[in-house]
Scaffold this motif. Structure first.
Motif, mmCIF file in Angstrom:
data_model
loop_
_atom_site.group_PDB
_atom_site.id
_atom_site.type_symbol
_atom_site.label_atom_id
_atom_site.label_comp_id
_atom_site.label_asym_id
_atom_site.label_seq_id
_atom_site.Cartn_x
_atom_site.Cartn_y
_atom_site.Cartn_z
ATOM 1 N N GLY A 12 0.834 -1.190 0.000
ATOM 2 C CA GLY A 12 0.000 0.000 0.000
ATOM 3 C C GLY A 12 0.869 1.240 0.000
ATOM 4 O O GLY A 12 1.734 1.415 -0.863
ATOM 5 N N SER A 13 0.680 2.086 0.993
ATOM 6 C CA SER A 13 1.469 3.322 1.078
ATOM 7 C C SER A 13 2.771 3.130 1.856
ATOM 8 O O SER A 13 3.569 4.061 1.975
ATOM 9 C CB SER A 13 0.638 4.423 1.753
ATOM 10 N N THR A 14 3.001 1.925 2.382
ATOM 11 C CA THR A 14 4.182 1.660 3.206
ATOM 12 C C THR A 14 5.306 1.075 2.365
ATOM 13 O O THR A 14 5.135 0.030 1.714
ATOM 14 C CB THR A 14 3.853 0.680 4.346
ATOM 15 N N ARG A 52 7.430 -11.303 -3.174
ATOM 16 C CA ARG A 52 8.268 -11.034 -4.346
ATOM 17 C C ARG A 52 8.558 -9.545 -4.439
ATOM 18 O O ARG A 52 7.704 -8.717 -4.098
ATOM 19 C CB ARG A 52 7.580 -11.522 -5.628
ATOM 20 N N PRO A 53 9.736 -9.193 -4.915
ATOM 21 C CA PRO A 53 10.073 -7.769 -5.013
ATOM 22 C C PRO A 53 9.203 -7.048 -6.030
ATOM 23 O O PRO A 53 8.788 -7.634 -7.035
ATOM 24 C CB PRO A 53 11.539 -7.791 -5.480
ATOM 25 N N ASP A 54 8.933 -5.780 -5.744
ATOM 26 C CA ASP A 54 8.333 -4.917 -6.764
ATOM 27 C C ASP A 54 9.402 -4.500 -7.769
ATOM 28 O O ASP A 54 9.135 -4.337 -8.959
ATOM 29 C CB ASP A 54 7.726 -3.677 -6.114
ATOM 30 N N GLN A 55 10.608 -4.328 -7.253
ATOM 31 C CA GLN A 55 11.777 -4.005 -8.078
ATOM 32 C C GLN A 55 12.979 -4.757 -7.527
ATOM 33 O O GLN A 55 13.029 -5.103 -6.349
ATOM 34 C CB GLN A 55 12.067 -2.503 -8.062
#
Length: 232
Positions: A12-14, A52-55
């Motif tokens: 989310g925003s974190t 899993r990583p977002d990046q």
């Protein structure tokens, strides 16, 4: 070796991990230290293949975590045990998933931890449940053992038993243990390498003994100093 390459993860925003770079060496007991919300559990779950990583990328001995699950024994912070099972039934259930389960080791640890296979999980104490979680994880011959806040919320005697079990059973040079915790004082004498993490980034890392000798401070004091300077 476990490698984090510019790994970012957001819920989310974190922002849980912020372009995190780290190389966890093989055959060591490693402390992943930091306050609550620092990114410790997210990092452990990345290695276990649960997030899993977002990046970026996490690599375990050249492979992605989802390809390396058979090499990893993971002890989560949450209590994942089924209360209607006995310890023996939980062991049989766990054994059915992993070819590296060592039944002789299981029975040795069962005795060492003062547990009984007939104990019903829903009726044992919080400390006994913590020891059962360790038993079911450590009875495997996995090259990587991940422990997420293994000492959280349990009494001092149970903590000592868990730490003594890790020392007793550790295969130096063959096995890598990563302990994620904010209870640094409890495991300070146990770890070979330390990674201090805060706000999703590694603030400081290196040999635990070299830190203590060069700085003349405990690991708790070193972490406080590193994070205090980071906030300035």
């Amino acid at each position: 070796m476990i490698e984090f390459k510019e790994v970012s993860k957001r819920f989310g925003s974190t922002l849980a991990l912020d372009k995190l770079d780290a190389n966890f060496p093989t055959g060591k007991i490693i402390g992943l230290f930091g306050p609550n919300g620092a990114g410790k559990s997210t990092s452990i779950k990345m290695i276990a293949g649960l997030n899993r990583p977002d990046q970026g990328q996490v690599v375990i001995d050249g492979e992605l975590p989802r390809m390396s699950k058979a090499q990893i024994a993971y002890l989560p912070e949450i209590d994942h045990l089924y209360p209607w099972m006995t310890i023996g039934q939980a062991a049989g259930f766990t054994r059915s998933f992993y070819v590296d389960w060592d039944n002789d080791k299981y029975h040795e640890l069962l005795k060492y931890l003062n547990l009984n296979a007939e104990m019903k999980i829903g009726k044992i104490s919080k400390g006994q449940r913590a020891k059962t979680k360790l038993l079911l994880t450590a009875a495997r011959r996995a090259p990587y053992l991940l422990m997420d806040e293994p000492l959280s919320g349990i009494d001092i005697l149970t903590r000592e038993e868990i730490i003594n079990t890790l020392v007793r059973d550790y295969r130096e040079g063959e096995q890598t243990i990563i302990i994620s915790t904010h209870e640094i004082a409890e495991v300070e004498s146990l770890v070979d390498e330390v990674f201090f993490i805060d706000q999703g980034k590694i603030m400081l890392s290196g040999s635990a003994e070299e830190f203590r000798v060069e700085r003349g401070q405990s690991l708790v004091e070193i972490m406080k100093e590193a994070f205090r300077h980071a906030d300035q």
